[in-house]
Design a protein around this motif. Structure first.
Motif, PDB file in Angstrom:
ATOM      1  N   PHE A   1      -3.970   7.413   1.224  1.00  0.00           N
ATOM      2  CA  PHE A   1      -5.297   6.859   0.935  1.00  0.00           C
ATOM      3  C   PHE A   1      -6.183   6.921   2.173  1.00  0.00           C
ATOM      4  O   PHE A   1      -7.327   7.386   2.124  1.00  0.00           O
ATOM      5  CB  PHE A   1      -5.188   5.411   0.442  1.00  0.00           C
ATOM      6  CG  PHE A   1      -6.520   4.732   0.293  1.00  0.00           C
ATOM      7  CD1 PHE A   1      -7.225   4.836  -0.898  1.00  0.00           C
ATOM      8  CD2 PHE A   1      -7.076   4.001   1.333  1.00  0.00           C
ATOM      9  CE1 PHE A   1      -8.478   4.231  -1.040  1.00  0.00           C
ATOM     10  CE2 PHE A   1      -8.320   3.396   1.202  1.00  0.00           C
ATOM     11  CZ  PHE A   1      -9.023   3.511   0.014  1.00  0.00           C
ATOM     12  N   HIS A   2      -5.658   6.431   3.288  1.00  0.00           N
ATOM     13  CA  HIS A   2      -6.479   6.380   4.501  1.00  0.00           C
ATOM     14  C   HIS A   2      -6.709   7.779   5.078  1.00  0.00           C
ATOM     15  O   HIS A   2      -7.754   8.033   5.689  1.00  0.00           O
ATOM     16  CB  HIS A   2      -5.836   5.442   5.521  1.00  0.00           C
ATOM     17  CG  HIS A   2      -5.956   4.001   5.133  1.00  0.00           C
ATOM     18  ND1 HIS A   2      -7.071   3.241   5.429  1.00  0.00           N
ATOM     19  CD2 HIS A   2      -5.124   3.193   4.436  1.00  0.00           C
ATOM     20  CE1 HIS A   2      -6.908   2.013   4.941  1.00  0.00           C
ATOM     21  NE2 HIS A   2      -5.732   1.967   4.339  1.00  0.00           N
TER      22      HIS A   2
ATOM     23  N   MET B   1      -8.754   9.279  -3.471  1.00  0.00           N
ATOM     24  CA  MET B   1      -8.538   7.880  -3.084  1.00  0.00           C
ATOM     25  C   MET B   1      -8.197   7.017  -4.293  1.00  0.00           C
ATOM     26  O   MET B   1      -7.310   6.163  -4.236  1.00  0.00           O
ATOM     27  CB  MET B   1      -9.775   7.347  -2.344  1.00  0.00           C
ATOM     28  CG  MET B   1      -9.906   7.902  -0.928  1.00  0.00           C
ATOM     29  SD  MET B   1     -11.270   7.172   0.026  1.00  0.00           S
ATOM     30  CE  MET B   1     -12.644   8.199  -0.507  1.00  0.00           C
ATOM     31  N   ARG B   2      -8.882   7.243  -5.400  1.00  0.00           N
ATOM     32  CA  ARG B   2      -8.598   6.463  -6.611  1.00  0.00           C
ATOM     33  C   ARG B   2      -7.202   6.771  -7.151  1.00  0.00           C
ATOM     34  O   ARG B   2      -6.528   5.882  -7.683  1.00  0.00           O
ATOM     35  CB  ARG B   2      -9.657   6.743  -7.678  1.00  0.00           C
ATOM     36  CG  ARG B   2     -11.026   6.160  -7.348  1.00  0.00           C
ATOM     37  CD  ARG B   2     -11.930   6.128  -8.577  1.00  0.00           C
ATOM     38  NE  ARG B   2     -13.200   5.503  -8.269  1.00  0.00           N
ATOM     39  CZ  ARG B   2     -14.354   6.171  -8.114  1.00  0.00           C
ATOM     40  NH1 ARG B   2     -14.364   7.488  -8.255  1.00  0.00           N
ATOM     41  NH2 ARG B   2     -15.466   5.534  -7.833  1.00  0.00           N
TER      42      ARG B   2
ATOM     43  N   LEU C   1      -9.587   9.037   3.183  1.00  0.00           N
ATOM     44  CA  LEU C   1     -10.817   8.391   3.664  1.00  0.00           C
ATOM     45  C   LEU C   1     -11.316   9.095   4.925  1.00  0.00           C
ATOM     46  O   LEU C   1     -12.515   9.380   5.064  1.00  0.00           O
ATOM     47  CB  LEU C   1     -10.550   6.917   3.945  1.00  0.00           C
ATOM     48  CG  LEU C   1     -11.708   6.111   4.546  1.00  0.00           C
ATOM     49  CD1 LEU C   1     -12.875   6.030   3.559  1.00  0.00           C
ATOM     50  CD2 LEU C   1     -11.232   4.702   4.930  1.00  0.00           C
ATOM     51  N   VAL C   2     -10.400   9.384   5.838  1.00  0.00           N
ATOM     52  CA  VAL C   2     -10.776  10.068   7.079  1.00  0.00           C
ATOM     53  C   VAL C   2     -11.314  11.464   6.782  1.00  0.00           C
ATOM     54  O   VAL C   2     -12.356  11.877   7.308  1.00  0.00           O
ATOM     55  CB  VAL C   2      -9.564  10.151   8.031  1.00  0.00           C
ATOM     56  CG1 VAL C   2      -9.865  11.069   9.211  1.00  0.00           C
ATOM     57  CG2 VAL C   2      -9.184   8.760   8.528  1.00  0.00           C
ATOM     58  N   GLU C   3     -10.627  12.197   5.926  1.00  0.00           N
ATOM     59  CA  GLU C   3     -11.027  13.580   5.626  1.00  0.00           C
ATOM     60  C   GLU C   3     -12.366  13.635   4.898  1.00  0.00           C
ATOM     61  O   GLU C   3     -13.084  14.630   5.000  1.00  0.00           O
ATOM     62  CB  GLU C   3      -9.940  14.263   4.808  1.00  0.00           C
ATOM     63  CG  GLU C   3      -8.659  14.500   5.612  1.00  0.00           C
ATOM     64  CD  GLU C   3      -7.509  15.024   4.765  1.00  0.00           C
ATOM     65  OE1 GLU C   3      -7.685  15.090   3.529  1.00  0.00           O
ATOM     66  OE2 GLU C   3      -6.458  15.347   5.345  1.00  0.00           O
ATOM     67  N   ALA C   4     -12.712  12.564   4.196  1.00  0.00           N
ATOM     68  CA  ALA C   4     -13.995  12.528   3.494  1.00  0.00           C
ATOM     69  C   ALA C   4     -15.165  12.534   4.464  1.00  0.00           C
ATOM     70  O   ALA C   4     -16.293  12.862   4.078  1.00  0.00           O
ATOM     71  CB  ALA C   4     -14.067  11.297   2.588  1.00  0.00           C
ATOM     72  N   GLY C   5     -14.910  12.188   5.727  1.00  0.00           N
ATOM     73  CA  GLY C   5     -15.975  12.177   6.724  1.00  0.00           C
ATOM     74  C   GLY C   5     -16.378  13.553   7.212  1.00  0.00           C
ATOM     75  O   GLY C   5     -17.401  13.702   7.886  1.00  0.00           O
TER      76      GLY C   5
ATOM     77  N   TYR D   1      -8.511  -4.289  -1.807  1.00  0.00           N
ATOM     78  CA  TYR D   1      -9.352  -3.920  -0.667  1.00  0.00           C
ATOM     79  C   TYR D   1      -9.644  -2.418  -0.681  1.00  0.00           C
ATOM     80  O   TYR D   1     -10.762  -1.991  -0.347  1.00  0.00           O
ATOM     81  CB  TYR D   1      -8.670  -4.315   0.644  1.00  0.00           C
ATOM     82  CG  TYR D   1      -8.686  -5.806   0.908  1.00  0.00           C
ATOM     83  CD1 TYR D   1      -9.892  -6.495   1.048  1.00  0.00           C
ATOM     84  CD2 TYR D   1      -7.499  -6.526   1.015  1.00  0.00           C
ATOM     85  CE1 TYR D   1      -9.909  -7.867   1.286  1.00  0.00           C
ATOM     86  CE2 TYR D   1      -7.502  -7.892   1.262  1.00  0.00           C
ATOM     87  CZ  TYR D   1      -8.710  -8.563   1.390  1.00  0.00           C
ATOM     88  OH  TYR D   1      -8.719  -9.908   1.623  1.00  0.00           O
ATOM     89  N   HIS D   2      -8.662  -1.639  -1.067  1.00  0.00           N
ATOM     90  CA  HIS D   2      -8.886  -0.196  -1.171  1.00  0.00           C
ATOM     91  C   HIS D   2      -9.973   0.108  -2.199  1.00  0.00           C
ATOM     92  O   HIS D   2     -10.814   1.000  -1.983  1.00  0.00           O
ATOM     93  CB  HIS D   2      -7.583   0.514  -1.541  1.00  0.00           C
ATOM     94  CG  HIS D   2      -6.604   0.588  -0.411  1.00  0.00           C
ATOM     95  ND1 HIS D   2      -5.302   1.017  -0.579  1.00  0.00           N
ATOM     96  CD2 HIS D   2      -6.735   0.312   0.916  1.00  0.00           C
ATOM     97  CE1 HIS D   2      -4.677   0.983   0.590  1.00  0.00           C
ATOM     98  NE2 HIS D   2      -5.519   0.555   1.500  1.00  0.00           N
ATOM     99  N   ARG D   3      -9.950  -0.607  -3.304  1.00  0.00           N
ATOM    100  CA  ARG D   3     -10.979  -0.395  -4.332  1.00  0.00           C
ATOM    101  C   ARG D   3     -12.368  -0.737  -3.787  1.00  0.00           C
ATOM    102  O   ARG D   3     -13.355  -0.054  -4.079  1.00  0.00           O
ATOM    103  CB  ARG D   3     -10.685  -1.234  -5.572  1.00  0.00           C
ATOM    104  CG  ARG D   3      -9.556  -0.685  -6.419  1.00  0.00           C
ATOM    105  CD  ARG D   3      -9.538  -1.303  -7.805  1.00  0.00           C
ATOM    106  NE  ARG D   3      -8.485  -0.701  -8.614  1.00  0.00           N
ATOM    107  CZ  ARG D   3      -8.605   0.473  -9.239  1.00  0.00           C
ATOM    108  NH1 ARG D   3      -9.753   1.140  -9.147  1.00  0.00           N
ATOM    109  NH2 ARG D   3      -7.609   0.959  -9.945  1.00  0.00           N
ATOM    110  N   ARG D   4     -12.436  -1.784  -2.982  1.00  0.00           N
ATOM    111  CA  ARG D   4     -13.722  -2.173  -2.397  1.00  0.00           C
ATOM    112  C   ARG D   4     -14.223  -1.092  -1.436  1.00  0.00           C
ATOM    113  O   ARG D   4     -15.426  -0.789  -1.390  1.00  0.00           O
ATOM    114  CB  ARG D   4     -13.584  -3.513  -1.673  1.00  0.00           C
ATOM    115  CG  ARG D   4     -13.463  -4.703  -2.625  1.00  0.00           C
ATOM    116  CD  ARG D   4     -13.168  -5.992  -1.870  1.00  0.00           C
ATOM    117  NE  ARG D   4     -14.125  -6.263  -0.810  1.00  0.00           N
ATOM    118  CZ  ARG D   4     -14.013  -7.286   0.052  1.00  0.00           C
ATOM    119  NH1 ARG D   4     -12.964  -8.104  -0.032  1.00  0.00           N
ATOM    120  NH2 ARG D   4     -14.917  -7.476   0.978  1.00  0.00           N
ATOM    121  N   ILE D   5     -13.308  -0.513  -0.683  1.00  0.00           N
ATOM    122  CA  ILE D   5     -13.698   0.563   0.236  1.00  0.00           C
ATOM    123  C   ILE D   5     -14.242   1.758  -0.542  1.00  0.00           C
ATOM    124  O   ILE D   5     -15.299   2.310  -0.209  1.00  0.00           O
ATOM    125  CB  ILE D   5     -12.496   0.995   1.101  1.00  0.00           C
ATOM    126  CG1 ILE D   5     -12.119  -0.129   2.082  1.00  0.00           C
ATOM    127  CG2 ILE D   5     -12.815   2.274   1.872  1.00  0.00           C
ATOM    128  CD1 ILE D   5     -10.819   0.130   2.833  1.00  0.00           C
TER     129      ILE D   5
END
Length: 263
Positions: A168-169, A144-145, A172-176, A212-216
C-alpha cells in the motif's frame, strides 16, 4: 620479540595494509571516471594486466580494486571471447534492494529507535502524500484500494497483512511520480514498515489501520495533499501508541516472570 611478547611490527601485517590502501585508491580513481562520464556504461575496462602496468602495481591489487567496484555495482565481469570487465548499467531496483537490506540490518542492530523511525516516516512520507495528490492516476488509486480490500479480508495471516501494508505505502510513494524520492523511500517502506509491524502486530487493530489507509486514499483522490498528510500523521500516531502499549506489555510480562505472584 619485545619483553617476551611480540612487538607491534610482528602483530600487524603492514604489507597487507599497503596493498589494501593501493586497491582502494585505484578503485576510487576508476569510480571517479565512471561517475563523471569519462568511462561510459557498457564500456570495457583494460585487462588486469594492462591496468597493473599502467598503474605500476601488481595484478592482485588490481583484482582487489575491481572487487571493490563490483561490490558497489559499478562494474561487472562477462565471460567468453568478448568478455572482460565492463562498466555496469545502473540498476535502480538492485540499488533500492541494497539500500533496504542495509536499513533492515541497522534496524535489527538497534541503530534506530521507534521514535526516530516514526519521525522519518512522518517527514518523508508526508512529501509523498502531497506529490501523490498532485500526480496520482486511476491506476494508483486502484492499487491502493486493492491492498485495503486485502487488509480487510477475514482470516488474513499477520505476514500477509504486513506484506499488503508495505505494498500500500509503496503504491502511495509511486503515485508521486518522482524517481529519486521513490529510490530514497525504498528503505523507509521496505525496512521501517516491517519492523514497526513486527513490534505492534499483537496490539494494533487491522481495521483501524485499514481505516486510516482509506482516509489517505480519499484525500489523494480528492487531490488534497494536506488532508492526505494529516491522515498519514494520524496513522503514525496510532502506531506509535500501539508500540508504547506493546513495550509496556512486554515489561509487565518480564516483571511478572522476575517476581511471580504468590497463590
Amino acid at each position: 620479540m619485545l619483553g617476551g611478547r611480540e612487538g607491534p611490527g610482528m602483530v600487524l601485517n603492514y604489507d597487507e595494509v599497503v596493498r589494501g590502501g593501493l586497491a582502494r585508491q585505484i578503485a576510487d580513481t576508476i569510480r571517479a571516471a565512471i561517475l563523471d562520464g569519462r568511462l561510459k556504461v557498457d564500456e570495457r575496462l583494460p585487462t588486469e594486466e594492462e591496468l597493473a602496468r599502467r598503474f605500476g602495481i601488481s595484478r592482485p591489487t588490481v583484482r582487489e580494486a575491481l572487487k571493490r567496484l563490483a561490490a558497489q555495482n559499478l562494474v561487472q565481469s562477462r565471460r567468453g571471447p568478448t568478455g572482460g570487465t565492463f562498466v555496469a548499467r545502473p540498476d535502480p531496483a538492485g540499488l533500492a534492494e541494497t539500500i533496504a537490506t542495509s536499513a533492515t540490518l541497522l534496524v535489527g542492530f538497534g541503530a534506530f529507535d521507534i521514535d526516530q523511525i516514526v519521525t522519518a516516516r512522518r517527514e518523508t512520507e508526508a512529501i509523498c502524500c502531497r506529490l501523490a495528490a498532485q500526480h496520482r492516476t486511476p491506476g494508483d488509486l486502484d492499487r491502493m484500494r486493492a491492498e485495503i480490500a486485502t487488509q480487510e479480508t477475514t482470516g488474513l495471516s499477520d505476514e500477509a497483512f504486513c506484506a499488503s501494508d508495505v505494498r500500500f505505502h509503496r503504491a502511495l510513494v509511486e503515485a508521486g511520480r518522482n524517481g529519486p524520492l521513490s529510490l530514497m523511500m525504498h528503505a523507509v517502506i521496505e525496512a521501517f514498515i516491517p519492523i514497526t509491524n513486527l513490534i505492534t502486530f499483537r496490539l494494533r487493530d487491522r481495521r483501524e489501520v485499514a481505516m486510516y489507509h482509506r482516509r489517505i486514499v480519499a484525500a489523494v483522490e480528492a487531490r488534497d495533499g494536506a488532508a492526505a498528510e494529516a491522515a498519514l500523521g494520524a496513522l503514525l500516531d496510532y502506531l506509535r501508541a500501539a508500540h508504547a502499549a506493546a513495550l509496556a506489555a512486554r515489561e509487565a510480562r518480564a516483571a511478572d516472570k522476575d517476581h511471580p505472584r504468590g497463590p
